[in-house]
Design an enzyme around this catalytic site. Sequence first.
Site, PDB file in Angstrom:
ATOM      1  N   LYS A 259       0.834  -1.204   0.000  1.00 46.37           N
ATOM      2  CA  LYS A 259       0.000   0.000   0.000  1.00 46.37           C
ATOM      3  C   LYS A 259       0.871   1.257   0.000  1.00 46.37           C
ATOM      4  O   LYS A 259       0.539   2.259  -0.620  1.00 46.37           O
ATOM      5  CB  LYS A 259      -0.917   0.000   1.223  1.00 46.37           C
ATOM      6  CG  LYS A 259      -1.984  -1.084   1.194  1.00 46.37           C
ATOM      7  CD  LYS A 259      -2.849  -1.020   2.440  1.00 46.37           C
ATOM      8  CE  LYS A 259      -3.886  -2.151   2.455  1.00 46.37           C
ATOM      9  NZ  LYS A 259      -4.710  -2.121   3.676  1.00 46.37           N
ATOM     10  N   ARG A 260       1.983   1.205   0.710  1.00 42.88           N
ATOM     11  CA  ARG A 260       2.877   2.369   0.771  1.00 42.88           C
ATOM     12  C   ARG A 260       3.457   2.714  -0.589  1.00 42.88           C
ATOM     13  O   ARG A 260       3.830   3.851  -0.856  1.00 42.88           O
ATOM     14  CB  ARG A 260       4.020   2.095   1.753  1.00 42.88           C
ATOM     15  CG  ARG A 260       3.577   2.002   3.217  1.00 42.88           C
ATOM     16  CD  ARG A 260       4.777   1.738   4.099  1.00 42.88           C
ATOM     17  NE  ARG A 260       4.408   1.634   5.503  1.00 42.88           N
ATOM     18  CZ  ARG A 260       5.268   1.365   6.478  1.00 42.88           C
ATOM     19  NH1 ARG A 260       6.550   1.168   6.180  1.00 42.88           N
ATOM     20  NH2 ARG A 260       4.868   1.277   7.727  1.00 42.88           N
TER      21      ARG A 260
END
Length: 508
Positions: A259-260
């Site tokens: 997600k980062r």
Amino acid sequence: MSKAVRTRFAPSPTGYLHVGGIRTALFAWLLARQAGGQFVLRLEDTDQKREVEGAAQHISDSLRALGLDYDEGPDKPGDYAPYRQSERLDIYKKWAQKLLDSGRAYADPYGNEEVQKFREQAQKEKKAFLYRNFVSEEQRNDTAWNPKAYATGRGGVPLRFKSDPKAYAWHDEVMGEMSTGPEVVDDFVLIKSDGFPTYNFAHIVDDAEMRISHVIRGQEFLASVPNYLNLYEALKLERPILATMPPIMNEQGNKKLSKRDGAKDILDYLREGYLPEALISFIATLGWNDGTEQEIFTTKELIDKFDLDRVQKGGARFDQRRLLWANGHFIRQMELDELYELVSGQRGLKTGERRTESEEGQSFWPAEADEASEAYKKQVLGLVQERMKYFAELPELTRFFFTDLPVDMSLIKNHKKLKKFDTSELKDLLQRTENALETSDFSADDLQAKLNQLLEDTGHKPAVLLSLIRIATTWAPASPGLAETLAVLGKQKTFARLKTSVKALENS
């Protein structure tokens, strides 16, 4: 294969789908469609604590939005329903009983805390943890397991698989020839203490019951394949064709995409105005190619050309710029009327269906365009179509066509060429522009001719003169071709903005 091709996508409803999950689904879908087979959606929801409300619906919405229609699923029952593992508990207990009857399963004598101590002991001894090394043969022969205890709410002890450690060699459609020794085969849990099966057990049973021919999954499951092979043998099941997908890496290629790193909800891409066809083309080429230099594929081309043999073994790097380029390509290929309907919310981006007058879709136009006519907006859209990479940037690209943007002198002060001129020189150039355009009919061709003559008369290069005129008539960081832009703005608006800009230079 002689038997029918039946593939499946079997996610856990524990969150949204990102490109990794969609790629697995896409490859399975392509195989099924290519062979005229079936594509099945199955929800592996045995981990009830991690299930996220709404995730199951999100999964089916995501697949449908991308055009990955499934033939069977929780909301589309077929011959092998139900398609939620939580609704198939009796099926797993039946298969568990087969293992008990054949002496290949036993009641787990230890709880979680004791198992953790075994792990720690193995770690201290610098040995690989194998549960079977901590139980006696007598314990492994204990078949006093009571599945009825779960139904009465009293709970029960876990049921473990009694492995038969041996070496294995198998073929993976992507990884090639694989082999392991007996040291990696272990006794794993089949049914947990809450009565739900583990993934390791449930997916083997479900694939067999649902006649799945190909199992496509990520590399995180590769280490468990010897255990699966051992279980196939214990249940006397023919193993399906196995294909292991390489991981999708971040843009730097140094770790798995998270997600980062931009692994966002696949539906968010649609909300931002990425086209389903572009997403499918981009995702398909994350780790696969057809052996040519082709980078953009229609869905039909993918169905015709896809082959597991062409999936690479190493990680595929996620490249946001390539996704933008691919989406821009599909936007440029569209007919203007169709594009207008999509960006105006008149046609569903997910389904492609024309909306009725009572339906309200997502419009990507800036609020300032609300009062503009359809004809004018189509003119504007036709100008920015070549530049647009995704629909959500439409307001930034077009707002100046519908309203006067505030004067921003930094656009001149930070311009590599224009910052060298003083305000009086810039004023003079704008006033000469007014005079030069006064007799224009404001068609794009005539405007271009007048601008070319102005360049010749002033002796300035386009990077100076045309840049100044563009800024003075738009006050936007970027715009389409100047002549085409002025033609759409029209004579009245163009001259009003030139006069405003002259005054702004006088006051700066």
